[in-house]
Write an enzyme that holds these catalytic residues in place. Structure first.
Site, mmCIF file in Angstrom:
data_model
loop_
_atom_site.group_PDB
_atom_site.id
_atom_site.type_symbol
_atom_site.label_atom_id
_atom_site.label_comp_id
_atom_site.label_asym_id
_atom_site.label_seq_id
_atom_site.Cartn_x
_atom_site.Cartn_y
_atom_site.Cartn_z
ATOM 1 C CE LYS A 95 48.023 33.833 48.480
ATOM 2 N NZ LYS A 95 49.041 34.525 48.092
ATOM 3 C CE LYS A 124 42.746 38.086 51.997
ATOM 4 N NZ LYS A 124 43.998 37.840 52.204
ATOM 5 C CE LYS A 171 45.739 41.822 43.738
ATOM 6 N NZ LYS A 171 47.236 41.818 44.002
HETATM 7 P P1 AMP Z 1 47.744 41.465 47.308
HETATM 8 O O1 AMP Z 1 46.755 41.557 46.282
HETATM 9 O O2 AMP Z 1 47.955 40.331 48.051
HETATM 10 O O3 AMP Z 1 49.353 41.596 46.820
HETATM 11 O O4 AMP Z 1 47.713 42.640 48.560
HETATM 12 C C1 AMP Z 1 48.256 43.962 48.366
HETATM 13 C C2 AMP Z 1 47.856 44.779 49.462
HETATM 14 O O5 AMP Z 1 46.602 45.058 49.749
HETATM 15 C C3 AMP Z 1 48.415 44.170 50.756
HETATM 16 O O6 AMP Z 1 48.862 45.213 51.540
HETATM 17 C C4 AMP Z 1 46.994 43.778 51.416
HETATM 18 O O7 AMP Z 1 47.103 43.651 52.822
HETATM 19 C C5 AMP Z 1 46.280 44.541 50.715
HETATM 20 N N1 AMP Z 1 44.839 44.036 50.845
HETATM 21 C C6 AMP Z 1 44.302 42.805 50.293
HETATM 22 N N2 AMP Z 1 43.115 42.470 50.203
HETATM 23 C C7 AMP Z 1 42.776 43.609 51.099
HETATM 24 C C8 AMP Z 1 41.457 43.785 51.650
HETATM 25 N N3 AMP Z 1 40.552 43.015 51.199
HETATM 26 N N4 AMP Z 1 41.362 44.784 52.804
HETATM 27 C C9 AMP Z 1 42.215 45.495 52.907
HETATM 28 N N5 AMP Z 1 43.437 45.406 52.408
HETATM 29 C C10 AMP Z 1 43.661 44.383 51.483
#
Ligand code: AMP
Ligand code: TRP
Length: 359
Positions: free
Chosen positions: A127, A210, A213
């Protein structure tokens, strides 16, 4: 359903006293990876466990957020939790900044975690990128705040996607050091719950990244709020290769996973197959048996139908909830009061163990 989800999660030695905590950042574009890696598992776990789900707005501001957008996105993630099926009566849904114990315990943990531990965090390296000097201090100590989120409730299990594993290891290290230093068993040693066929959903445009967002191309991800046409279009355009859909020969000897050589050779193909398996609640072998040898166009049509079936009702319900911000805010206010009641005595216990005088 919840039973099998918890079974798949393999909560070994757990009792009904196991407590689940997880968080999602209100940073826009909730996508299929967030759903399959996290939110869908949150829903399944609440039938058997006490669950606390948090919209982690203090984590979001470790990088700049437009204030109006941040407010909207906090409500949007809350709406997604509700629309996906989290029950705000049995589980707790709240936003982090409304419960002051998170920030306070994070400070205590800033004094426990070592620079060397944080320097190993791969998410900070990704990041902050090349310009590390310009990253906020908050982004650097982000994992300490995450440990505080979990430990403020003495949570024992944390459902997350694969990318959060390292942060949970740090949470364990912090809890252990805190307990050792103070000579008191204040904090439990948390277990990650990383389960389902798609714990790391990859970009639709590049199987080595991956799904995220913040990726500029919207065609790299399926957003939870995308309509049927757009979902079908994104899956049609998803990158694959010219060979037919791989079949069961790509599985490991036990039939449970994709053999590494195959995975490395055709990451985009296996990403779509893993998404199919997860959406249809089947093991990865199922779509390989069903579609192996056929053309990707047929498989993609079926995958699009399945994605629309799963996400369509959630997107519609989210729209309805977002048109009623007063209701969404009332869910968060109720959740914050209940979360605060649980976190305050834990914070007091931690302060006492360190030697801070309390009132
Ligand atoms: P975040 O958007 O970073 O707050 O992530 C929220 C949740 O979604 C966390 O548990 C992440 O590990 C999961 N997550 C985010 N991106 C992925 C992805 N590409 N595949 C699987 N899980 C994800
Ligand atoms: N760091 C997590 C992510 O980016 C979000 C998060 C913050 C979290 N606090 C948490 C997840 C506590 C689980 C438990 O996805």
């Amino acid at each position: 359903m919840a039973k099998s989800a918890a079974g798949a999660a393999n909560i070994t030695g757990s009792t009904p006293m196991s407590r689940i905590f997880s968080g999602v950042q209100p940073t826009g574009n909730l996508h299929l990876g967030n759903y399959l890696g996290a939110i869908r598992n949150f829903v399944a776990l609440q039938a058997e466990y006490e669950c606390i789900y948090c919209v982690v707005d203090l984590h979001a501001i470790t990088v700049w957020q437009d204030p109006a957008e941040l407010r909207a996105q906090t409500r949007e993630v809350t709406a997604a939790f509700l629309a996906a099926g989290i029950d705000p009566k049995t589980s707790i849904i709240f936003n982090q900044s409304q419960v002051s114990a998170h920030a306070e315990l994070a400070w205590l943990f800033n004094c426990v975690a070592r620079l060397g531990w944080l320097n190993r965090m791969t998410q900070f390296k990704e990041k902050s990128g090349k310009n590390r000097e310009a990253a906020s201090v908050g982004l650097y100590v982000y994992p300490n705040l995450m440990a505080a989120d979990i430990m403020a409730y003495k949570a024992t299990h944390v459902p997350v996607g694969e990318d959060q594993r390292q942060h949970l290891e740090l949470t364990r290290d912090i809890a252990q050091k805190f307990n050792n230093d103070t000579g008191k068993e204040v904090f439990p040693i948390v277990e990650p719950l990383i389960f389902g066929a798609a714990t790391r959903v990859m970009s639709l445009r590049d199987g080595s990244k991956k799904m995220s967002k913040s990726e500029p191309s919207d065609f790299s991800r399926i957003n939870i709020t995308d309509g049927p046409e757009l979902i079908a279009q994104k899956i049609r355009k998803a990158r694959t290769d010219s060979a037919p859909v791989p079949g069961p020969e790509a599985l490991t000897a036990d039939g449970l996973q994709i053999a590494e050589a195959h995975q490395t050779e055709r990451p985009e193909a296996f990403n779509l197959l893993a998404i199919y398996a997860a959406l249809s609640h089947q093991p990865i072998a199922a779509p390989l048996n069903e579609f192996g040898g056929s053309q990707f166009s047929d498989f993609k049509r079926r995958l699009a139908e399945l994605a629309v079936e799963n996400l369509g009702p959630i997107g519609t319900e989210m729209q309805r909830l977002m048109a009623d911000p007063a209701y969404v805010d009332s869910v968060l206010a109720d959740g914050a009061a209940r979360a605060d009641a649980q976190a305050a005595p834990v914070l007091a216990e931690a302060k006492e163990a360190i030697g801070l005088l309390s009132t």
